[in-house]
Scaffold this motif. Sequence first.
Motif, PDB file in Angstrom:
ATOM      1  N   ALA A 149       0.826  -1.209   0.000  1.00 59.46           N
ATOM      2  CA  ALA A 149       0.000   0.000   0.000  1.00 59.46           C
ATOM      3  C   ALA A 149       0.861   1.261   0.000  1.00 59.46           C
ATOM      4  CB  ALA A 149      -0.930  -0.015   1.218  1.00 59.46           C
ATOM      5  N   GLU A 150       1.947   1.236   0.757  1.00 61.51           N
ATOM      6  CA  GLU A 150       2.845   2.388   0.782  1.00 61.51           C
ATOM      7  C   GLU A 150       3.602   2.532  -0.537  1.00 61.51           C
ATOM      8  OE1 GLU A 150       4.931   5.705   2.011  1.00 61.51           O
ATOM      9  OE2 GLU A 150       3.188   4.740   2.951  1.00 61.51           O
ATOM     10  N   SER A 151       3.971   1.411  -1.148  1.00 65.33           N
ATOM     11  CA  SER A 151       4.738   1.474  -2.397  1.00 65.33           C
ATOM     12  C   SER A 151       3.917   2.059  -3.539  1.00 65.33           C
ATOM     13  CB  SER A 151       5.238   0.074  -2.774  1.00 65.33           C
ATOM     14  OG  SER A 151       4.155  -0.774  -3.144  1.00 65.33           O
ATOM     15  N   ARG A 152       2.598   1.897  -3.510  1.00 69.64           N
ATOM     16  CA  ARG A 152       1.762   2.433  -4.574  1.00 69.64           C
ATOM     17  C   ARG A 152       1.728   3.961  -4.579  1.00 69.64           C
ATOM     18  NH1 ARG A 152      -1.317  -2.425  -3.612  1.00 69.64           N
ATOM     19  NH2 ARG A 152      -2.450  -1.432  -1.890  1.00 69.64           N
ATOM     20  N   ARG A 153       2.222   4.584  -3.535  1.00 71.19           N
ATOM     21  CA  ARG A 153       2.273   6.042  -3.479  1.00 71.19           C
ATOM     22  C   ARG A 153       3.470   6.602  -4.244  1.00 71.19           C
ATOM     23  NH1 ARG A 153       1.950   7.712   2.688  1.00 71.19           N
ATOM     24  NH2 ARG A 153       2.055   9.759   1.663  1.00 71.19           N
ATOM     25  N   HIS A 154       4.366   5.741  -4.688  1.00 79.61           N
ATOM     26  CA  HIS A 154       5.564   6.177  -5.384  1.00 79.61           C
ATOM     27  C   HIS A 154       5.431   5.879  -6.875  1.00 79.61           C
ATOM     28  CE1 HIS A 154       7.877   6.824  -1.626  1.00 79.61           C
ATOM     29  NE2 HIS A 154       7.099   5.856  -1.171  1.00 79.61           N
ATOM     30  N   ARG A 155       5.642   6.901  -7.702  1.00 81.54           N
ATOM     31  CA  ARG A 155       5.497   6.739  -9.153  1.00 81.54           C
ATOM     32  C   ARG A 155       6.542   5.781  -9.707  1.00 81.54           C
ATOM     33  NH1 ARG A 155       7.622   9.419 -13.719  1.00 81.54           N
ATOM     34  NH2 ARG A 155       6.228   9.291 -15.535  1.00 81.54           N
ATOM     35  N   ALA A 156       7.714   5.719  -9.075  1.00 81.48           N
ATOM     36  CA  ALA A 156       8.772   4.843  -9.580  1.00 81.48           C
ATOM     37  C   ALA A 156       8.340   3.383  -9.570  1.00 81.48           C
ATOM     38  CB  ALA A 156      10.037   5.023  -8.735  1.00 81.48           C
ATOM     39  N   VAL A 157       7.507   3.000  -8.629  1.00 82.17           N
ATOM     40  CA  VAL A 157       7.047   1.612  -8.563  1.00 82.17           C
ATOM     41  C   VAL A 157       6.206   1.272  -9.787  1.00 82.17           C
ATOM     42  CG1 VAL A 157       5.625  -0.015  -7.257  1.00 82.17           C
ATOM     43  CG2 VAL A 157       7.185   1.522  -6.049  1.00 82.17           C
ATOM     44  N   SER A 158       5.324   2.169 -10.180  1.00 83.10           N
ATOM     45  CA  SER A 158       4.487   1.912 -11.369  1.00 83.10           C
ATOM     46  C   SER A 158       5.335   1.851 -12.631  1.00 83.10           C
ATOM     47  CB  SER A 158       3.412   2.994 -11.489  1.00 83.10           C
ATOM     48  OG  SER A 158       4.006   4.277 -11.616  1.00 83.10           O
ATOM     49  N   THR A 180      16.804   6.887  -5.139  1.00 80.38           N
ATOM     50  CA  THR A 180      16.788   7.696  -6.354  1.00 80.38           C
ATOM     51  C   THR A 180      17.796   7.119  -7.336  1.00 80.38           C
ATOM     52  OG1 THR A 180      17.263   9.879  -7.310  1.00 80.38           O
ATOM     53  CG2 THR A 180      18.390   9.305  -5.257  1.00 80.38           C
ATOM     54  N   PRO A 181      17.456   7.047  -8.627  1.00 80.25           N
ATOM     55  CA  PRO A 181      18.395   6.469  -9.597  1.00 80.25           C
ATOM     56  C   PRO A 181      19.547   7.403  -9.933  1.00 80.25           C
ATOM     57  CG  PRO A 181      16.454   7.268 -10.733  1.00 80.25           C
ATOM     58  CD  PRO A 181      16.185   7.442  -9.261  1.00 80.25           C
ATOM     59  N   HIS A 182      19.430   8.678  -9.575  1.00 83.44           N
ATOM     60  CA  HIS A 182      20.458   9.645  -9.932  1.00 83.44           C
ATOM     61  C   HIS A 182      21.688   9.548  -9.031  1.00 83.44           C
ATOM     62  CE1 HIS A 182      17.677  11.472 -12.764  1.00 83.44           C
ATOM     63  NE2 HIS A 182      16.764  11.465 -11.810  1.00 83.44           N
ATOM     64  N   ARG A 183      21.650   8.619  -8.076  1.00 79.43           N
ATOM     65  CA  ARG A 183      22.863   8.325  -7.303  1.00 79.43           C
ATOM     66  C   ARG A 183      23.934   7.696  -8.187  1.00 79.43           C
ATOM     67  NH1 ARG A 183      21.033   4.389  -2.716  1.00 79.43           N
ATOM     68  NH2 ARG A 183      23.297   4.314  -2.469  1.00 79.43           N
ATOM     69  N   PHE A 184      23.507   7.073  -9.279  1.00 85.10           N
ATOM     70  CA  PHE A 184      24.419   6.305 -10.129  1.00 85.10           C
ATOM     71  C   PHE A 184      24.512   6.977 -11.493  1.00 85.10           C
ATOM     72  CE2 PHE A 184      22.047   3.565  -7.239  1.00 85.10           C
ATOM     73  CZ  PHE A 184      23.076   3.043  -6.490  1.00 85.10           C
ATOM     74  N   ARG A 185      25.706   7.419 -11.818  1.00 85.06           N
ATOM     75  CA  ARG A 185      25.909   8.116 -13.081  1.00 85.06           C
ATOM     76  C   ARG A 185      25.850   7.154 -14.255  1.00 85.06           C
ATOM     77  NH1 ARG A 185      30.451   9.343 -15.950  1.00 85.06           N
ATOM     78  NH2 ARG A 185      31.719   8.386 -14.312  1.00 85.06           N
ATOM     79  N   THR A 186      26.368   5.942 -14.089  1.00 83.67           N
ATOM     80  CA  THR A 186      26.384   4.954 -15.162  1.00 83.67           C
ATOM     81  C   THR A 186      25.806   3.639 -14.650  1.00 83.67           C
ATOM     82  OG1 THR A 186      28.595   4.152 -14.598  1.00 83.67           O
ATOM     83  CG2 THR A 186      28.453   6.023 -16.110  1.00 83.67           C
ATOM     84  N   ALA A 277      20.210  -2.800 -15.709  1.00 84.04           N
ATOM     85  CA  ALA A 277      20.426  -1.617 -16.550  1.00 84.04           C
ATOM     86  C   ALA A 277      19.110  -1.065 -17.071  1.00 84.04           C
ATOM     87  CB  ALA A 277      21.360  -1.972 -17.706  1.00 84.04           C
ATOM     88  N   VAL A 278      18.199  -1.944 -17.461  1.00 86.56           N
ATOM     89  CA  VAL A 278      16.894  -1.508 -17.948  1.00 86.56           C
ATOM     90  C   VAL A 278      16.123  -0.795 -16.835  1.00 86.56           C
ATOM     91  CG1 VAL A 278      14.642  -2.325 -18.721  1.00 86.56           C
ATOM     92  CG2 VAL A 278      16.711  -3.225 -19.773  1.00 86.56           C
ATOM     93  N   ALA A 279      16.164  -1.352 -15.626  1.00 81.81           N
ATOM     94  CA  ALA A 279      15.470  -0.725 -14.499  1.00 81.81           C
ATOM     95  C   ALA A 279      16.016   0.669 -14.222  1.00 81.81           C
ATOM     96  CB  ALA A 279      15.605  -1.611 -13.261  1.00 81.81           C
ATOM     97  N   LEU A 280      17.329   0.815 -14.293  1.00 81.99           N
ATOM     98  CA  LEU A 280      17.926   2.135 -14.054  1.00 81.99           C
ATOM     99  C   LEU A 280      17.513   3.139 -15.124  1.00 81.99           C
ATOM    100  CD1 LEU A 280      19.953   3.650 -12.191  1.00 81.99           C
ATOM    101  CD2 LEU A 280      21.731   3.024 -13.831  1.00 81.99           C
ATOM    102  N   ILE A 281      17.497   2.710 -16.381  1.00 83.94           N
ATOM    103  CA  ILE A 281      17.131   3.617 -17.477  1.00 83.94           C
ATOM    104  C   ILE A 281      15.655   4.006 -17.399  1.00 83.94           C
ATOM    105  CG2 ILE A 281      16.868   3.753 -19.978  1.00 83.94           C
ATOM    106  CD1 ILE A 281      19.385   2.061 -20.236  1.00 83.94           C
ATOM    107  N   VAL A 282      14.795   3.023 -17.148  1.00 86.91           N
ATOM    108  CA  VAL A 282      13.358   3.303 -17.056  1.00 86.91           C
ATOM    109  C   VAL A 282      13.069   4.283 -15.928  1.00 86.91           C
ATOM    110  CG1 VAL A 282      11.158   2.252 -16.413  1.00 86.91           C
ATOM    111  CG2 VAL A 282      12.589   1.156 -18.145  1.00 86.91           C
TER     112      VAL A 282
END
Length: 298
Positions: A149-158, A180-186, A277-282
């Motif tokens: 229920a808490e995870s559905r509040r985050h757009r990244a999960v969808s 946040t994915p922006h912790r990782f540059r590559t 890699a796909v998860a990070l890009i998405v």
Amino acid sequence: MKRVLKQLGCIKSSELIDGSDRCDPRRNKLLEDGSKADKVDARKLAELLRAGLLRSVYHGHEATRNLKELVRAYETLSIDTQRTMARIKAIYRARGIRTPGRGVYQPKQRERWLELLTGAGIRQRVEWLYEQLDQLQPLRRKAKQAMLAESRRHRAVSLLRTIPQMGPIRCAFIVATVDTPHRFRTKRQFWSYVGLAVVTHMSSEYEMTAGRVVRRRKPVATRGLNHNCNRRLKEVFISAAIGGSLHEPYKPFLEKLKQNGMRAEMARLTLARKIAAVALIVWKKGVAFDPKKLNCTT
């Protein structure tokens, strides 16, 4: 510790809140050498800080704090439930009693299983384990519902759920852990974080030939995957690769790797790195998963 560092002139007053204690303790091996005291440790930390050898630790945002706690609660209850079930089966197997399937845990069959145990003490022990299991299973289901229920509040999960083999639990684990994915540059930095980076080892890389330093032509030796990683995410992506190896759209990609001569276990590792890699890009781009671009993402 921070006040000692301030007295030594290593940090300013403005850095006392989040300065000296936000570094990775696993990389500060100098602190384990010699005597231990606040002033001694502060001096060693100051030397590491001066040399630029301290590595910062990411603490996350307030927005995902509730999800982090709920994920920890669900994970802890799941481990406790599995441990209790393993202990029940271990007692029967230690006495030569086979326990196929999950019938030994069913409430309607427990009396029949308890009759196979001769000692009163061991019967009481198993009854207590059954009682513990009855308490843990409802708590685990409740923690799972609260986490989802808490995870559905985050757009990244969808967004992550559009990726095949990324179910609601795995996506909740990823968002709660990565933040946040922006912790990782590559993608390679992300692979190292999730434990999918290959560790290489090489020595005697150069030699003297005719008075000149020449690099040797020797292959780089691999030493498996990196151990300093997040175990939770490593399990998420490895299990996703194992499940996806039998279904579209990952199955053709895996079969192509095997046809090119890659071993099965290395092909699964490559698939796990591909999914990561796909998860990070998405997540970074904020777009849904496109199967047509799967082969383009390396």
